[in-house]
Design an enzyme around this catalytic site. Structure first.
Site, PDB file in Angstrom:
ATOM      1  N   GLY A  45      55.536  37.332  39.535  1.00 29.34           N
ATOM      2  CA  GLY A  45      56.089  37.359  38.186  1.00 29.34           C
ATOM      3  C   GLY A  45      57.332  36.505  38.105  1.00 29.34           C
ATOM      4  N   GLN A  50      65.114  32.990  34.993  1.00 31.48           N
ATOM      5  CA  GLN A  50      65.168  32.682  36.429  1.00 31.48           C
ATOM      6  C   GLN A  50      65.092  31.183  36.705  1.00 31.48           C
ATOM      7  OE1 GLN A  50      62.117  35.915  37.458  1.00 31.48           O
ATOM      8  NE2 GLN A  50      63.372  35.818  39.298  1.00 31.48           N
ATOM      9  N   LEU A  99      62.222  36.728  43.119  1.00 31.00           N
ATOM     10  CA  LEU A  99      62.433  35.339  43.552  1.00 31.00           C
ATOM     11  C   LEU A  99      63.902  34.932  43.454  1.00 31.00           C
ATOM     12  CD1 LEU A  99      59.307  33.488  42.081  1.00 31.00           C
ATOM     13  CD2 LEU A  99      59.671  34.272  44.424  1.00 31.00           C
ATOM     14  N   HIS A 140      60.170  45.234  35.685  1.00 30.76           N
ATOM     15  CA  HIS A 140      61.040  44.345  36.474  1.00 30.76           C
ATOM     16  C   HIS A 140      61.348  43.056  35.706  1.00 30.76           C
ATOM     17  CE1 HIS A 140      62.344  42.372  40.378  1.00 30.76           C
ATOM     18  NE2 HIS A 140      62.144  41.330  39.591  1.00 30.76           N
ATOM     19  N   GLU A 141      60.303  42.432  35.169  1.00 27.23           N
ATOM     20  CA  GLU A 141      60.499  41.156  34.460  1.00 27.23           C
ATOM     21  C   GLU A 141      61.257  41.369  33.149  1.00 27.23           C
ATOM     22  OE1 GLU A 141      60.106  38.643  36.186  1.00 27.23           O
ATOM     23  OE2 GLU A 141      58.801  39.504  37.696  1.00 27.23           O
ATOM     24  N   HIS A 144      64.941  41.306  33.498  1.00 30.71           N
ATOM     25  CA  HIS A 144      65.530  39.955  33.559  1.00 30.71           C
ATOM     26  C   HIS A 144      65.936  39.468  32.164  1.00 30.71           C
ATOM     27  CE1 HIS A 144      65.138  38.726  37.726  1.00 30.71           C
ATOM     28  NE2 HIS A 144      63.877  39.100  37.773  1.00 30.71           N
TER      29      HIS A 144
HETATM   30 CO    CO Z   1      62.780  39.310  39.506  1.00 25.93          CO
END
Ligand code: CO
Length: 171
Positions: A45, A50, A99, A140-141, A144
């Site tokens: 993902g 990011q 990441l 989780h995403e 962000h």
């Molecule tokens: Co992440």
């Protein structure tokens, strides 16, 4: 095109991403580059922030098997724009990684079931529901997009340990 992934503690990761209003060629390029970057870095993902783009865009591509070289064909990519959770329930723990925080994994508490409303690359609305790994990845995403990283969910003790090890690694 593969773009650079921003690594913790890059301040841009704390930015709250903005809603996407135009579903244009720029968005298409962003989504395609996010896929290329996620695959190049071996992720499941990625959120736009990011790669330094503060837009409410995330992608998820769950590998087809548990094997190491499991395929993640582009057509399996979930492209999620302007997501909003409409239901969240239950609780679960799962070992997460990111990441932007490479080579660090830790159990994180999440809702076990989520229902989410979002738009695709053409601006069409969809609803997705899951009570498995996808539910974790979505949370989780989504974090962000709010400028949050999974390490912020660690206990104070574990966070301190992480910061110490992280500094050592980056020297
Ligand atoms: Co992440």
């Amino acid at each position: 095109m593969v773009r650079d992934v921003r690594i913790y503690p890059d301040k841009i990761l704390k930015q709250v991403s903005k809603e996407v209003k135009s579903f244009d060629g720029e968005l298409t390029t962003l989504l395609d580059d996010m896929y290329d970057t996620m695959i190049a870095k071996g992720g499941v993902g990625l959120a736009a922030i990011q790669i330094g783009v503060p837009k409410r865009v995330l992608i998820i591509n769950i590998p087809e098997s548990e094997e190491k070289d499991a395929k993640q064909p582009k057509e399996n990519t979930l492209e999620i724009i302007n997501p909003k959770f409409i239901e969240m329930s239950g609780s679960t723990k799962y070992q997460e990684g990111c990441l932007s925080v490479p080579s660090f994994y830790e159990d994180i508490a999440r809702y076990s079931r989520v229902k989410l409303r979002y738009q695709d690359r053409d601006g069409n609305e969809h609803i997705i529901e899951d009570d498995d790994f996808l539910a974790i990845a979505l949370q989780h995403e989504f974090d962000h997009l709010e400028g949050k990283l999974f390490i912020e969910k660690l206990s104070i003790l574990k966070r301190k340990k992480f910061e110490k090890e992280w500094k050592k690694k980056r020297l």
